[in-house]
Scaffold this motif. Sequence first.
Motif, short mmCIF file in Angstrom:
data_model
loop_
_atom_site.label_atom_id
_atom_site.label_comp_id
_atom_site.label_asym_id
_atom_site.label_seq_id
_atom_site.Cartn_x
_atom_site.Cartn_y
_atom_site.Cartn_z
N GLY A 10 0.81 -1.25 0.09
CA GLY A 10 0.03 0.11 -0.09
C GLY A 10 0.78 1.38 -0.09
N ARG A 11 1.78 1.09 0.77
CA ARG A 11 2.80 2.42 0.94
C ARG A 11 3.32 2.69 -0.52
NH1 ARG A 11 4.21 0.44 6.01
NH2 ARG A 11 5.93 -0.59 5.32
N LYS A 12 3.89 1.35 -1.09
CA LYS A 12 4.46 1.83 -2.36
C LYS A 12 3.56 2.05 -3.47
CE LYS A 12 7.34 -1.30 -3.24
NZ LYS A 12 8.07 -2.77 -3.95
N LEU A 13 2.42 1.57 -3.53
CA LEU A 13 1.32 2.15 -4.35
C LEU A 13 1.24 3.42 -4.22
CD1 LEU A 13 -0.76 1.41 -6.72
CD2 LEU A 13 -2.22 0.66 -4.99
N THR A 14 1.05 4.04 -2.79
CA THR A 14 0.65 5.45 -2.57
C THR A 14 1.90 6.34 -3.17
OG1 THR A 14 -0.55 4.81 -0.63
CG2 THR A 14 0.19 6.87 -0.71
N LEU A 15 2.92 5.80 -2.89
CA LEU A 15 4.11 6.54 -3.55
C LEU A 15 4.26 6.69 -5.00
CD1 LEU A 15 7.13 5.44 -0.92
CD2 LEU A 15 5.99 7.54 -1.32
N VAL A 16 3.69 5.60 -5.71
CA VAL A 16 3.75 5.45 -7.10
C VAL A 16 2.70 6.57 -7.47
CG1 VAL A 16 3.38 4.27 -9.29
CG2 VAL A 16 4.80 3.33 -7.23
N VAL A 17 1.26 6.42 -6.98
CA VAL A 17 0.41 7.23 -7.32
C VAL A 17 0.74 8.75 -7.10
CG1 VAL A 17 -2.18 7.85 -6.96
CG2 VAL A 17 -1.30 5.54 -7.11
N LEU A 18 1.34 9.43 -6.05
CA LEU A 18 1.65 10.53 -5.76
C LEU A 18 2.50 10.96 -6.71
CD1 LEU A 18 1.40 10.54 -1.84
CD2 LEU A 18 -0.12 11.51 -3.56
N GLY A 19 3.69 10.20 -7.08
CA GLY A 19 4.82 10.65 -7.82
C GLY A 19 4.17 10.94 -9.24
N LEU A 20 3.26 9.95 -9.65
CA LEU A 20 2.72 10.14 -11.08
C LEU A 20 1.94 11.36 -11.15
CD1 LEU A 20 1.64 6.52 -11.95
CD2 LEU A 20 3.44 8.02 -12.91
N ALA A 21 1.22 11.73 -10.14
CA ALA A 21 0.23 13.03 -10.21
C ALA A 21 1.27 14.03 -9.99
CB ALA A 21 -0.43 12.91 -8.92
N ALA A 22 2.39 14.05 -9.28
CA ALA A 22 3.39 15.11 -9.32
C ALA A 22 3.98 15.41 -10.51
CB ALA A 22 4.40 14.87 -8.37
N ILE A 24 2.46 14.58 -13.62
CA ILE A 24 1.45 15.16 -14.59
C ILE A 24 1.36 16.63 -14.12
CG2 ILE A 24 -1.15 15.10 -15.22
CD1 ILE A 24 0.80 12.98 -16.42
N THR A 25 1.28 17.00 -12.84
CA THR A 25 1.08 18.37 -12.69
C THR A 25 2.31 19.15 -13.06
OG1 THR A 25 0.04 17.59 -10.77
CG2 THR A 25 0.74 19.93 -10.65
N THR A 26 3.41 18.69 -12.76
CA THR A 26 4.47 19.49 -13.40
C THR A 26 4.74 19.77 -14.76
OG1 THR A 26 5.99 18.53 -11.57
CG2 THR A 26 7.08 19.50 -13.34
N MET A 27 4.32 18.53 -15.48
CA MET A 27 4.15 18.86 -17.12
C MET A 27 3.15 19.59 -17.51
SD MET A 27 3.25 15.56 -19.69
CE MET A 27 3.14 15.76 -21.21
N LEU A 28 1.81 19.73 -16.86
CA LEU A 28 0.92 20.66 -16.99
C LEU A 28 1.46 22.12 -16.89
CD1 LEU A 28 -2.01 21.51 -17.85
CD2 LEU A 28 -2.59 21.13 -15.57
N CYS A 29 1.97 22.43 -15.70
CA CYS A 29 2.42 23.71 -15.30
C CYS A 29 3.57 24.06 -16.39
CB CYS A 29 3.44 23.65 -14.00
SG CYS A 29 1.68 23.52 -12.60
N ALA A 30 4.50 23.09 -16.97
CA ALA A 30 5.63 23.57 -17.70
C ALA A 30 5.11 23.81 -19.13
CB ALA A 30 6.77 22.42 -17.83
N PHE A 31 3.86 23.20 -19.52
CA PHE A 31 3.59 23.40 -20.72
C PHE A 31 2.52 24.64 -20.94
CE2 PHE A 31 5.17 19.50 -21.77
CZ PHE A 31 5.53 19.48 -23.21
#
Length: 337
Positions: A10-22, A24-31
């Motif tokens: 569960g912790r690993k899955l949470t880290l992966v999901v949060l990392g992917l969300a971060a 996508i957010t960085t990508m959106l901001c950069a573009f």
Amino acid sequence: MPNRTPSATGRKLTLVVLGLAALITTMLCAFALPSLHSGPHRVPIGVTGSDGVPEALRQSADGEAWDVRRYPSPAALREAVEDRDIAGGLAVTAHRIDVYTATAGGPSATSALTALGDGVAAQQGTRATVHDLAPFTEDDPRGAGMTAALLPMIFGGIFPALILGSVFPGHRGLRTRIAGALLFSLVAGAAIAAVLQFATHSVDGNYWLTALGLALGTAALSTTLLGLQALLGMAGFALGGALMMLLGNPLSGLATGPHWLPTGWAALGQLLPPGASGSLLRANAFFDGSGAGLPALTLAVWTGSGIALALLADRRGRRPATARSEAAVARPVGIGG
């Protein structure tokens, strides 16, 4: 013990999901953010004319858009544009206004400066004549080919790190990977320059100078990714790839010129290999190398840093091998009874 595995998962899955969300957010901001706030930002332009010309121009132009500099004569103004000290300028007299531009240095700034010249001319009841001192080529007047070269340059840095890492894996193949990346960069630079100059006719100038600049840009990308991969594994490769693609690509300013991005974004973009590669390509292909020093130095620093990371990883990799060898020598040899 059985309860720990689901918890760790569960912790690993949470880290992966949060990392992917971060991500996508960085990508959106950069573009998105630079595009939303795009426009002239302290674009350096020159003026020449009577004593009141710079002051009048500053009053008519947005202070955040233009950085107005005074020049003693139209010849000095032209020279500053050709040396890339400024993006363009206005030579104002009582009867006419000459607008000096450099479209290849930044097409968006050229359009805005032309509109500014027309506005000043309308106020004085005269006409503005545009002189493009560094245009794109006749076969590619919009610079589409040069803009399209950005993604191949970025992938030209990503693919060698990925493929060489698969063909020559592990510590023993590290130096081979670095040598392969540098050799590939020379070949890729020559190939991209040949396509841009002889196939699409998108750039002009000295072919070998353009090819060397493109090779340096490819080397900066590939060695950085190889160094990060050697030191941090696939996490380092992913970090480097995301940095180049998600930040370096939209902040390069290759399509518009760096002055069209907000000041902070523009400065960051020019410090990353894609932005520095684009600036070096402009300088070599259209300005006879004027203004090539800073982007070339930036790319050289990235290349050197990537090689340094790889050598550091090489040194770390040698320590376990040395320790194993010493342990094997020190191990007592059994005597058969």
